[in-house]
Design a protein around this motif. Structure first.
Motif, PDB file in Angstrom:
ATOM      1  N   TYR A  38       0.823  -1.210   0.000  1.00 16.86           N
ATOM      2  CA  TYR A  38       0.000   0.000   0.000  1.00 16.86           C
ATOM      3  C   TYR A  38       0.859   1.263   0.000  1.00 16.86           C
ATOM      4  CZ  TYR A  38      -3.893  -3.106   0.705  1.00 16.86           C
ATOM      5  OH  TYR A  38      -4.816  -4.106   0.547  1.00 16.86           O
ATOM      6  N   ASN A  39       1.978   1.220   0.704  1.00 18.60           N
ATOM      7  CA  ASN A  39       2.899   2.353   0.660  1.00 18.60           C
ATOM      8  C   ASN A  39       3.503   2.503  -0.729  1.00 18.60           C
ATOM      9  OD1 ASN A  39       2.855   3.572   3.273  1.00 18.60           O
ATOM     10  ND2 ASN A  39       3.843   1.741   4.059  1.00 18.60           N
ATOM     11  N   TRP A  40       3.802   1.382  -1.375  1.00 20.31           N
ATOM     12  CA  TRP A  40       4.335   1.431  -2.728  1.00 20.31           C
ATOM     13  C   TRP A  40       3.328   2.086  -3.674  1.00 20.31           C
ATOM     14  CZ3 TRP A  40       2.584  -0.918  -7.244  1.00 20.31           C
ATOM     15  CH2 TRP A  40       3.421  -0.802  -8.347  1.00 20.31           C
ATOM     16  N   LEU A  41       2.042   1.689  -3.544  1.00 25.96           N
ATOM     17  CA  LEU A  41       0.992   2.312  -4.371  1.00 25.96           C
ATOM     18  C   LEU A  41       0.899   3.817  -4.119  1.00 25.96           C
ATOM     19  CD1 LEU A  41      -2.005  -0.197  -4.217  1.00 25.96           C
ATOM     20  CD2 LEU A  41      -0.601   0.380  -6.192  1.00 25.96           C
ATOM     21  N   ALA A  42       0.935   4.205  -2.850  1.00 26.43           N
ATOM     22  CA  ALA A  42       0.846   5.621  -2.507  1.00 26.43           C
ATOM     23  C   ALA A  42       2.048   6.388  -3.058  1.00 26.43           C
ATOM     24  CB  ALA A  42       0.756   5.794  -0.993  1.00 26.43           C
ATOM     25  N   LYS A  44       3.826   5.526  -5.733  1.00 28.10           N
ATOM     26  CA  LYS A  44       3.762   5.481  -7.190  1.00 28.10           C
ATOM     27  C   LYS A  44       2.711   6.437  -7.745  1.00 28.10           C
ATOM     28  CE  LYS A  44       4.735   2.844 -10.943  1.00 28.10           C
ATOM     29  NZ  LYS A  44       5.978   3.070 -11.603  1.00 28.10           N
ATOM     30  N   PHE A  45       1.513   6.419  -7.150  1.00 28.26           N
ATOM     31  CA  PHE A  45       0.396   7.161  -7.739  1.00 28.26           C
ATOM     32  C   PHE A  45       0.092   8.492  -7.061  1.00 28.26           C
ATOM     33  CE2 PHE A  45      -0.410   2.685  -8.825  1.00 28.26           C
ATOM     34  CZ  PHE A  45      -0.344   2.805 -10.202  1.00 28.26           C
ATOM     35  N   PHE A  46       0.447   8.635  -5.797  1.00 31.61           N
ATOM     36  CA  PHE A  46       0.125   9.864  -5.067  1.00 31.61           C
ATOM     37  C   PHE A  46       1.359  10.630  -4.619  1.00 31.61           C
ATOM     38  CE2 PHE A  46      -3.392   6.859  -4.243  1.00 31.61           C
ATOM     39  CZ  PHE A  46      -4.383   7.528  -4.952  1.00 31.61           C
TER      40      PHE A  46
END
Length: 120
Positions: A38-42, A44-46
């Motif tokens: 979830y940190n990786w997604l945040a 990458k995208f945010f």
């Protein structure tokens, strides 16, 4: 019968996964690596940072720097009282709550409380 442990006899230690430093105001900043899916997604995208810094206030910074793996919470309370006097009151409730928050957020752990020697 189980023997109750006194929270003030616990020895707080910094968690091994975290590093810390003093900032320009001489306050402690704990470095937190933002890992996991979830940190990786945040990130990458945010555009969230890979590393976050948790800044402690003056009292928290003083207490953090007293954790040496030898001192109990009770020992640290005496050092806080010596440095801040009446400003630190109510000392023990505030100090125990501070350590509970640090523990819940996995910034510290506790080494085994030292067993007191029985007097003959």
């Amino acid at each position: 019968m189980k023997k109750k442990k006194n929270y003030l006899d616990f020895v707080p230690v910094c968690a091994p996964g975290y590093s810390w430093k003093l900032n320009e105001k001489k306050l402690v900043e704990i470095e937190v690596q933002n890992k996991g899916f979830y940190n990786w997604l945040a990130q990458k995208f945010f555009k969230r940072p890979k590393v976050s810094y948790i800044s402690l206030d003056e009292y928290g910074s003083f207490v953090w720097q007293q954790m040496d793996g030898q001192r109990t919470i009770y020992d640290i309370s005496f050092l806080v009282k010596e440095c801040y006097g009446e400003e630190a009151e109510p000392l023990l409730p505030r100090l125990t709550k501070f350590f509970q928050i640090l523990y819940q957020n996995h910034y510290i752990g506790y080494s085994t409380p030292l067993e007191k020697k029985k007097q003959a």
